[in-house]
Scaffold this motif. Structure first.
Motif, PDB file in Angstrom:
ATOM      1  N   ASN A 165       0.833  -1.211   0.000  1.00  0.00           N
ATOM      2  CA  ASN A 165       0.000   0.000   0.000  1.00  0.00           C
ATOM      3  C   ASN A 165       0.862   1.252   0.000  1.00  0.00           C
ATOM      4  OD1 ASN A 165      -2.445  -1.323  -0.043  1.00  0.00           O
ATOM      5  ND2 ASN A 165      -2.749  -1.267   2.169  1.00  0.00           N
ATOM      6  N   TYR A 166       1.917   1.217   0.801  1.00  0.00           N
ATOM      7  CA  TYR A 166       2.800   2.387   0.892  1.00  0.00           C
ATOM      8  C   TYR A 166       3.471   2.651  -0.458  1.00  0.00           C
ATOM      9  CZ  TYR A 166       6.763   5.304   2.304  1.00  0.00           C
ATOM     10  OH  TYR A 166       7.672   6.312   2.409  1.00  0.00           O
ATOM     11  N   GLY A 206       1.043   4.029  -3.011  1.00  0.00           N
ATOM     12  CA  GLY A 206       0.819   5.460  -2.821  1.00  0.00           C
ATOM     13  C   GLY A 206       1.892   6.288  -3.493  1.00  0.00           C
ATOM     14  N   SER A 260      -1.115  12.688   1.595  1.00  0.00           N
ATOM     15  CA  SER A 260      -0.186  11.605   1.233  1.00  0.00           C
ATOM     16  C   SER A 260       1.203  11.838   1.802  1.00  0.00           C
ATOM     17  CB  SER A 260      -0.105  11.466  -0.291  1.00  0.00           C
ATOM     18  OG  SER A 260      -1.329  11.031  -0.814  1.00  0.00           O
ATOM     19  N   LYS A 282      -4.265   2.911  -0.893  1.00  0.00           N
ATOM     20  CA  LYS A 282      -3.261   2.833   0.178  1.00  0.00           C
ATOM     21  C   LYS A 282      -3.830   2.226   1.461  1.00  0.00           C
ATOM     22  CE  LYS A 282      -2.020   7.138  -0.001  1.00  0.00           C
ATOM     23  NZ  LYS A 282      -1.311   8.430   0.115  1.00  0.00           N
TER      24      LYS A 282
END
Length: 620
Positions: A151-152, A155, A219, A256
């Motif tokens: 997810n990181y 992003g 973000s 994310k």
């Protein structure tokens, strides 16, 4: 594969679009398809379990949504037996199957694709015979499975794609996209006081952006906290008016692993999407100098009906600029100090610093901020930093939990000279903050320092370098024929230094013989009548006694003047109206005496000698 390489692979889809789509339209294809591919990959492992729950619960006649969500383990679902690979396998019905697949997602995801106008994009691709090719490229070449891309990382990839999209459409980017180095500075300043607390294991915090745009501020704040503490959790909330920006922001949060329901569409000023909620941190870059006439009715009604318990209690700015309304909205979202308080970072233009005299809406808002000791610092940024404007901008840091040594104080940091020129301009953006600039500004604020900077000037009078003179930094040497100028870069002032009291100075009305004219009626009957044509005002610093100031500055010049004591401040009842302004540039102005006449004469003499020499060479 790092995020730049990954995003470059995804962006290569643009090769298919050339000719049928303009460069600034590439993002309208690539961004929603990236989201679709990610969601498709995320749901793949639980697809069969989710479809079984869907079929069973529909057969039983009960609501299937919570059961399907539990089966997916995500905050979204899709109940179609299709996926992108199956869509690709039926070439004759690609368009219809794709749209059917989109409609089978949960409501939050459908909302994202509706705001993207994805159906319109699909139709354009279909008519250009590109739809199959685009789906094929994403399905076969782009693996966005969570096992391959966390997810990181996802992003970061999405941020990189968004940056490319914004650069290609920079004529409108400034409305929805804040330069990333400005956001990084704001995030550093926002978290600087809490780095130690945020590094503790399992920490959970909330952050909110009422003008979320494409979600860049949220973000980067999330990235910063992740870098500080991988075991931390930052729950994000936002609201955005523009449909496409809202879709991008919501999609970014969804891929994310954030709760997409926390991103709300609509106008923050007229329709608060998060009523009653309080947040630990807040960031915002509201539109500069944009009027709020469209929402004036709702804003005025809230202000007049609910007073100080409303979001806009302190006052209303003029209709031509609504940026201070966003600031007051953020104030209403602060946690009480006994619950941990809040910190706010907001970018504003110069107008909120000084527009409006004593008693005006803007002045009353500044008064509320300063008298309640909410302003921690204001950082002046260089010009030409934003995509759609070259004006001066300022980062305000607001908090209701100041450290003890900061209480009653405001720190001003002049970073207008801290920049590096960009190799290629993007709209109005010609300058950017370098990593060292961000470190210097963060250190000035974090260490609560009043400091100077050394400006190195060459023999031709051109500035060639700037250095912040921290205790461990020596003053640089002057170049041959040049000089080093020391100027303030950070100042620490009392809140009351920005306050003043506007008194009305009257002088007598006189008849043709020069005699004072007395009032013949009303409460002033028998008293000397004031001449309205000679009426004047004086701004008396709050730190000074009004009578002392009047006797020193006014009486010696106009002995017959007096103060109109009927005009009193509505809060403290004293003569004169209290006002607040923050004349940022005035505090950093350094007077430079003009050159001596002898020096000017010498330069003129040298120029004349050069001219005579050149004329002589021509004559020869």
């Amino acid at each position: 594969m790092n995020q730049q390489t990954f995003s470059a692979l995804i962006w290569s889809v643009a090769d298919l679009l050339r000719g049928d789509f303009k460069p600034h339209e590439y993002g309208r294809v690539i961004l929603p398809f990236t989201v679709l591919r990610r969601l498709d990959c995320v749901l793949a492992p639980t697809k069969s379990a989710a479809l079984k729950q869907y079929a069973d619960k529909r057969l039983a006649g009960i609501a299937y949504e919570p059961f399907v969500l539990r089966a997916t383990g995500q905050s979204f679902f899709n109940v179609s037996d299709l996926d992108m690979s199956k869509i690709l396998g039926d070439q004759d019905h690609v368009r219809d199957n794709l749209l059917s697949y989109i409609q089978s997602f949960s409501e939050d995801v459908r909302d994202i694709f509706n705001r993207f106008d994805f159906a319109v994009t699909v139709d354009r691709l279909h008519k250009a015979n590109l739809l199959y090719l685009v789906i094929e490229r994403f399905t076969k070449d782009v693996d966005l499975h969570p096992d391959s891309v966390s997810n990181y990382q996802m992003g970061l990839v999405f941020e990189e794609l968004l940056r490319k999209f914004s650069e290609m459409s920079n004529e409108t980017a400034g409305e929805h996209y804040t330069p990333r180095e400005v956001v990084r500075l704001m995030v550093e300043l926002l978290f600087i006081e809490d780095d130690e607390a945020l590094s503790k294991p399992g920490i959970v915090r909330t952050i909110y952006d009422p003008t979320a745009g494409t979600g860049g501020m949220l973000s980067i704040a999330e990235e910063h906290l992740h870098d500080l503490n991988t075991d931390s959790r930052l729950t994000v909330f936002g609201q955005e008016l523009n449909d496409e920006s809202y879709a991008i922001c919501k999609a970014d949060m969804l891929i994310k692993g954030q709760d997409a329901a926390n991103i709300v569409a609509g106008n923050t000023l007229s329709d608060d999407g998060h009523p009653g909620k309080k947040f630990d941190y807040m960031l915002s870059n509201p539109p500069f100098g944009v009027e709020w006439k469209k929402v004036e009715k709702e804003v005025r009604a809230e202000h007049e009906n609910f007073g100080m318990s409303s979001r806009f209690g302190p006052g209303l700015p003029r209709v031509s600029d609504g940026s201070l309304l966003f600031l007051m909205h953020l104030l209403s979202k602060m946690r009480p100090p006994n619950e941990g308080g809040s910190r706010i970072g907001i970018v504003l233009n110069g107008s909120p610093l000084f527009t409006g005299g004593a008693g005006s809406g803007e002045s009353e808002i500044r008064r509320y901020l300063l008298e309640n000791d909410l302003v921690e610092a204001i950082v002046g940024l260089p010009t030409d930093m934003f995509f759609n404007t070259g004006i001066s901008t300022y980062v305000w840091i607001i908090t209701n939990r100041k450290a003890e040594d900061r209480q009653g104080k405001v720190q001003l940091i002049d970073a207008s000279g801290m920049f590096q020129k960009m190799r290629k301009s993007l709209g109005s953006k010609r300058k950017e903050l370098g990593p060292q600039h961000i470190r210097d500004i963060t250190r000035l604020l974090g260490d609560f320092l009043a400091a100077e900077q050394a400006v190195v000037i060459d023999k031709d009078g051109k500035e060639i370098d700037r250095t912040v003179l921290f205790d461990d930094v020596p003053v640089p040497q002057a170049p041959e024929g040049g000089r080093v100028k020391r100027v303030p870069v950070s100042k620490i002032l009392d809140n009351t230094d920005f306050g003043y009291r506007t008194i009305t100075v009257e002088r007598p009305l006189r008849d043709e013989q020069g005699n004072d004219v007395l009032s013949s009626k009303g409460k002033n009957k028998g008293k000397v009548q004031a001449d309205s044509t000679l009426r004047d005002t004086e701004n008396v610093p709050l730190s000074e006694n009004v009578e002392t100031y009047f006797n020193r500055e006014v009486k010696p010049h106009v002995p017959d003047a007096w103060i109109d004591t009927d005009k009193r401040d509505k809060k403290d009842g004293q003569p004169g109206i209290v006002g607040y302004e923050i004349p940022f540039n005035r505090h950093f102005y350094v007077f430079e005496p003009p050159r001596s006449l002898e020096e000017i004469d010498a330069d003129l003499g040298a120029c004349l000698a050069d001219i005579q020499r050149m004329i002589g060479e021509i004559s020869a």
